[in-house]
Motif scaffolding. Structure first.
Motif, PDB file in Angstrom:
ATOM      1  N   VAL A  42      41.407  41.308  15.404  1.00  0.00           N
ATOM      2  CA  VAL A  42      42.068  41.631  14.137  1.00  0.00           C
ATOM      3  C   VAL A  42      41.605  43.017  13.707  1.00  0.00           C
ATOM      4  O   VAL A  42      40.401  43.294  13.654  1.00  0.00           O
ATOM      5  N   THR A  43      42.555  43.874  13.403  1.00  0.00           N
ATOM      6  CA  THR A  43      42.261  45.236  12.948  1.00  0.00           C
ATOM      7  C   THR A  43      42.341  45.281  11.429  1.00  0.00           C
ATOM      8  O   THR A  43      43.348  44.872  10.839  1.00  0.00           O
ATOM      9  N   ILE A  44      41.272  45.780  10.804  1.00  0.00           N
ATOM     10  CA  ILE A  44      41.217  45.872   9.345  1.00  0.00           C
ATOM     11  C   ILE A  44      41.116  47.343   8.962  1.00  0.00           C
ATOM     12  O   ILE A  44      40.176  48.045   9.367  1.00  0.00           O
ATOM     13  N   ASN A  45      42.102  47.837   8.193  1.00  0.00           N
ATOM     14  CA  ASN A  45      42.066  49.201   7.676  1.00  0.00           C
ATOM     15  C   ASN A  45      42.885  49.257   6.385  1.00  0.00           C
ATOM     16  O   ASN A  45      43.337  48.218   5.889  1.00  0.00           O
ATOM     17  N   ALA A  83      47.909  43.393  10.804  1.00  0.00           N
ATOM     18  CA  ALA A  83      46.537  43.199  11.276  1.00  0.00           C
ATOM     19  C   ALA A  83      46.509  42.693  12.714  1.00  0.00           C
ATOM     20  O   ALA A  83      45.564  42.946  13.457  1.00  0.00           O
ATOM     21  N   VAL A  84      47.532  41.948  13.118  1.00  0.00           N
ATOM     22  CA  VAL A  84      47.652  41.460  14.497  1.00  0.00           C
ATOM     23  C   VAL A  84      49.003  41.889  15.031  1.00  0.00           C
ATOM     24  O   VAL A  84      49.933  42.173  14.282  1.00  0.00           O
ATOM     25  N   LYS A  85      49.135  41.897  16.323  1.00  0.00           N
ATOM     26  CA  LYS A  85      50.340  42.435  16.942  1.00  0.00           C
ATOM     27  C   LYS A  85      50.908  41.465  17.964  1.00  0.00           C
ATOM     28  O   LYS A  85      50.205  40.594  18.482  1.00  0.00           O
ATOM     29  N   GLY A  86      52.197  41.654  18.262  1.00  0.00           N
ATOM     30  CA  GLY A  86      52.842  40.954  19.363  1.00  0.00           C
ATOM     31  C   GLY A  86      52.942  39.453  19.147  1.00  0.00           C
ATOM     32  O   GLY A  86      53.234  38.961  18.058  1.00  0.00           O
ATOM     33  N   LYS A  87      52.677  38.736  20.228  1.00  0.00           N
ATOM     34  CA  LYS A  87      52.839  37.276  20.220  1.00  0.00           C
ATOM     35  C   LYS A  87      51.857  36.600  19.273  1.00  0.00           C
ATOM     36  O   LYS A  87      52.097  35.475  18.824  1.00  0.00           O
ATOM     37  N   ASN A  88      50.747  37.245  18.973  1.00  0.00           N
ATOM     38  CA  ASN A  88      49.750  36.637  18.097  1.00  0.00           C
ATOM     39  C   ASN A  88      50.313  36.320  16.713  1.00  0.00           C
ATOM     40  O   ASN A  88      49.949  35.325  16.091  1.00  0.00           O
ATOM     41  N   LYS A 109      53.097  35.251  15.817  1.00  0.00           N
ATOM     42  CA  LYS A 109      53.950  34.070  15.731  1.00  0.00           C
ATOM     43  C   LYS A 109      53.162  32.767  15.607  1.00  0.00           C
ATOM     44  O   LYS A 109      53.720  31.739  15.230  1.00  0.00           O
ATOM     45  N   ILE A 110      51.893  32.801  15.953  1.00  0.00           N
ATOM     46  CA  ILE A 110      51.118  31.562  15.920  1.00  0.00           C
ATOM     47  C   ILE A 110      50.079  31.557  14.796  1.00  0.00           C
ATOM     48  O   ILE A 110      49.375  30.578  14.596  1.00  0.00           O
ATOM     49  N   ILE A 111      49.986  32.656  14.047  1.00  0.00           N
ATOM     50  CA  ILE A 111      48.988  32.758  12.982  1.00  0.00           C
ATOM     51  C   ILE A 111      49.590  32.297  11.660  1.00  0.00           C
ATOM     52  O   ILE A 111      50.778  32.485  11.390  1.00  0.00           O
ATOM     53  N   SER A 112      48.756  31.712  10.830  1.00  0.00           N
ATOM     54  CA  SER A 112      49.197  31.270   9.508  1.00  0.00           C
ATOM     55  C   SER A 112      49.417  32.460   8.590  1.00  0.00           C
ATOM     56  O   SER A 112      48.601  33.387   8.531  1.00  0.00           O
ATOM     57  N   ARG A 113      50.511  32.429   7.866  1.00  0.00           N
ATOM     58  CA  ARG A 113      50.782  33.479   6.890  1.00  0.00           C
ATOM     59  C   ARG A 113      49.733  33.480   5.777  1.00  0.00           C
ATOM     60  O   ARG A 113      49.410  34.510   5.198  1.00  0.00           O
ATOM     61  N   ALA A 114      49.215  32.294   5.466  1.00  0.00           N
ATOM     62  CA  ALA A 114      48.216  32.191   4.401  1.00  0.00           C
ATOM     63  C   ALA A 114      46.951  32.958   4.765  1.00  0.00           C
ATOM     64  O   ALA A 114      46.345  33.613   3.909  1.00  0.00           O
ATOM     65  N   TRP A 115      46.538  32.892   6.041  1.00  0.00           N
ATOM     66  CA  TRP A 115      45.327  33.610   6.455  1.00  0.00           C
ATOM     67  C   TRP A 115      45.549  35.117   6.371  1.00  0.00           C
ATOM     68  O   TRP A 115      44.662  35.853   5.939  1.00  0.00           O
ATOM     69  N   ASN A 172      37.863  49.127   8.530  1.00  0.00           N
ATOM     70  CA  ASN A 172      37.973  50.127   9.611  1.00  0.00           C
ATOM     71  C   ASN A 172      37.312  49.635  10.905  1.00  0.00           C
ATOM     72  O   ASN A 172      36.632  50.390  11.598  1.00  0.00           O
ATOM     73  N   THR A 173      37.523  48.375  11.189  1.00  0.00           N
ATOM     74  CA  THR A 173      36.990  47.801  12.430  1.00  0.00           C
ATOM     75  C   THR A 173      38.068  46.957  13.107  1.00  0.00           C
ATOM     76  O   THR A 173      39.045  46.531  12.477  1.00  0.00           O
ATOM     77  N   THR A 174      37.871  46.732  14.388  1.00  0.00           N
ATOM     78  CA  THR A 174      38.692  45.791  15.148  1.00  0.00           C
ATOM     79  C   THR A 174      37.741  44.772  15.770  1.00  0.00           C
ATOM     80  O   THR A 174      36.990  45.096  16.683  1.00  0.00           O
ATOM     81  N   GLN A 175      37.754  43.565  15.240  1.00  0.00           N
ATOM     82  CA  GLN A 175      36.811  42.534  15.664  1.00  0.00           C
ATOM     83  C   GLN A 175      37.558  41.258  16.017  1.00  0.00           C
ATOM     84  O   GLN A 175      38.712  41.056  15.614  1.00  0.00           O
ATOM     85  N   GLU A 176      36.858  40.404  16.733  1.00  0.00           N
ATOM     86  CA  GLU A 176      37.390  39.082  17.035  1.00  0.00           C
ATOM     87  C   GLU A 176      37.037  38.121  15.898  1.00  0.00           C
ATOM     88  O   GLU A 176      35.882  38.039  15.476  1.00  0.00           O
ATOM     89  N   HIS A 177      38.049  37.420  15.402  1.00  0.00           N
ATOM     90  CA  HIS A 177      37.863  36.462  14.322  1.00  0.00           C
ATOM     91  C   HIS A 177      38.548  35.147  14.698  1.00  0.00           C
ATOM     92  O   HIS A 177      39.541  35.136  15.439  1.00  0.00           O
ATOM     93  N   TRP A 178      37.985  34.066  14.154  1.00  0.00           N
ATOM     94  CA  TRP A 178      38.685  32.779  14.265  1.00  0.00           C
ATOM     95  C   TRP A 178      39.745  32.730  13.174  1.00  0.00           C
ATOM     96  O   TRP A 178      39.431  32.693  11.990  1.00  0.00           O
TER      97      TRP A 178
END
Length: 390
Positions: free
Chosen positions: A63-66, A76-81, A83-89, A105-111
């Motif tokens: 997830v990219t945060i800027n 914050a996310v791109k492509g196929k991701n 379509k499977i992520i909750s809009r609420a998050w 200003n980071t790109t990190q892995e998040h659950w």
């Protein structure tokens, strides 16, 4: 000879009587077995349907945060991701950044919270996910990037139009506030009314009419109390609609007849010798009732009152009439704020088309049953405690 004839006459009657007794006993056993089987089936099906709601699917991804994301979280996310992520998050990213400023200003892995359709697919239930989305989720599962975690959202948030972001927190707060109002009104008024009718009121036509009407009120449909609350508390007195105050007052009307009847029965069960002994010692009527009759009757009064309030806790019809079935995502902060209650929340979810709401409906029923069983267990405990004390 006559004795033999009499025995011959009675033997068939005894056989028929024994047959009827055996038939009645068999029917009773069958009824008990049927009731227990139905209860077991209900609890098993409820647990099977509601247990998955206490777990929610999360997906691990970059997830990219800027600054751009704060204005438009969907980038914050791109492509196929996406379509499977909750809009609420995604919408909650600005709040998460405030709590974790190091994310900027980071790109990190998040659950990341997955949407409800992906959640249903991961749980092996019917889902409207497309074949390509299922293949992508399966690929993520093989990499260990999909997990079912305990659903804290269900217990810490209110209702939401997004299924995976809906919870029971606001309805639980509304339920607690409503029951507090109900107890504060119904218990003292009901007990004092029962004491007056049983111990002080003269036995005349007026008191008999009052007692008959109280008994009749205990048996009328609960929705009529909702109409009464709407007409008196909202339309006449102007109490805020959909508030715990008007809901509690309406439920108090419904509880009063039951509390009065059970309290009168408890007071009546106290032996008359207690009262006579008090008069013999020169005590007044009020002193006898306050210091001797009421403590002895308290176990029955507490049991009847708690069971009556527990019954009111599960009522939906009267609260629908006074507006407590409205969509209320935020928990009430005062007794006059708009609120909803757990039975009304369950009723609302049961009518939603999304499958995720069905398991939340069952989970809400599990929570409601747990509260009801706790209140009934509390009634039994208080009864035993008062019986040992007095």
């Amino acid at each position: 000879m006559k004795e033999q004839n009499d025995n011959y006459f009675y033997i068939p009657q005894i056989k028929r009587r024994n047959q009827k007794a055996a038939l009645f006993k068999g029917a009773t056993i069958m009824a008990i077995v049927f009731s227990v089987s139905f209860l077991i089936f209900f609890l098993v099906d409820l647990g099977r349907s509601g247990y998955p709601a206490f777990f929610q699917t999360y997906v691990k991804m970059e997830v990219t945060i800027n600054e751009e994301v704060l204005e438009n979280p969907y980038v914050a996310v791109k492509g196929k991701n996406l379509k499977i992520i909750s809009r609420a998050w995604l919408r909650d990213i600005p709040n998460q950044v405030k709590q974790n400023p190091t994310w900027m200003n980071t790109t990190q892995e998040h659950w990341v919270l997955a949407n409800s359709e992906v959640d249903q697919y991961v749980k092996g239930k019917e889902s409207r996910t497309k074949p390509n989305e299922r293949a992508y989720v399966d690929e993520l599962k093989e990499k260990g990037l999909v997990e079912l975690k305990f659903n804290t959202i269900f217990l810490t948030t209110g209702d939401s139009k997004i299924p995976e972001n809906s919870g029971i927190y606001s309805s639980i707060i509304g339920t607690v506030m409503t029951i507090i109002v109900t107890m504060l009104i119904a218990f003292p008024i009901g007990v004092m009314t029962a004491i007056y009718l049983e111990e002080f009121a003269p036995d005349n036509r007026w008191t008999q009419i009052i007692e008959v009407n109280i008994n009749n009120l205990a048996a009328i449909p609960s929705i009529l109390f909702g109409l009464l609350g709407l007409a008196i508390f909202i339309n006449f007195f102007g109490v805020p609609r959909s508030s715990p105050l008007v809901g509690g007052m309406t439920l108090a009307l419904m509880c009063l007849p039951v509390i009065i009847v059970s309290s009168k029965a408890s007071l009546k069960s106290v032996p008359a010798s207690i009262r006579q002994a008090g008069f013999g010692l020169g005590l007044t009527k009020w002193q006898i009732v306050r210091d001797h009759v009421l403590p002895l009757a308290m176990p029955g009064i507490m049991t009847g009152s708690i069971i009556s309030i527990a019954h009111a806790l599960g009522e939906t019809a009267p609260l629908i009439i006074v507006g407590m079935i409205a969509f209320v995502p935020d928990a009430a902060t005062s007794f006059t704020d708009a609120a909803t209650v757990l039975p009304a929340q369950i009723f609302t979810w049961a009518g939603m088309p999304e499958k995720a709401y069905l398991e939340r409906t069952a989970a809400g029923i599990i929570v409601l049953l747990a509260v009801l069983l706790s209140m009934n267990a509390g009634a039994v405990y208080l009864r035993k405690k008062f019986e040992r004390k007095w």
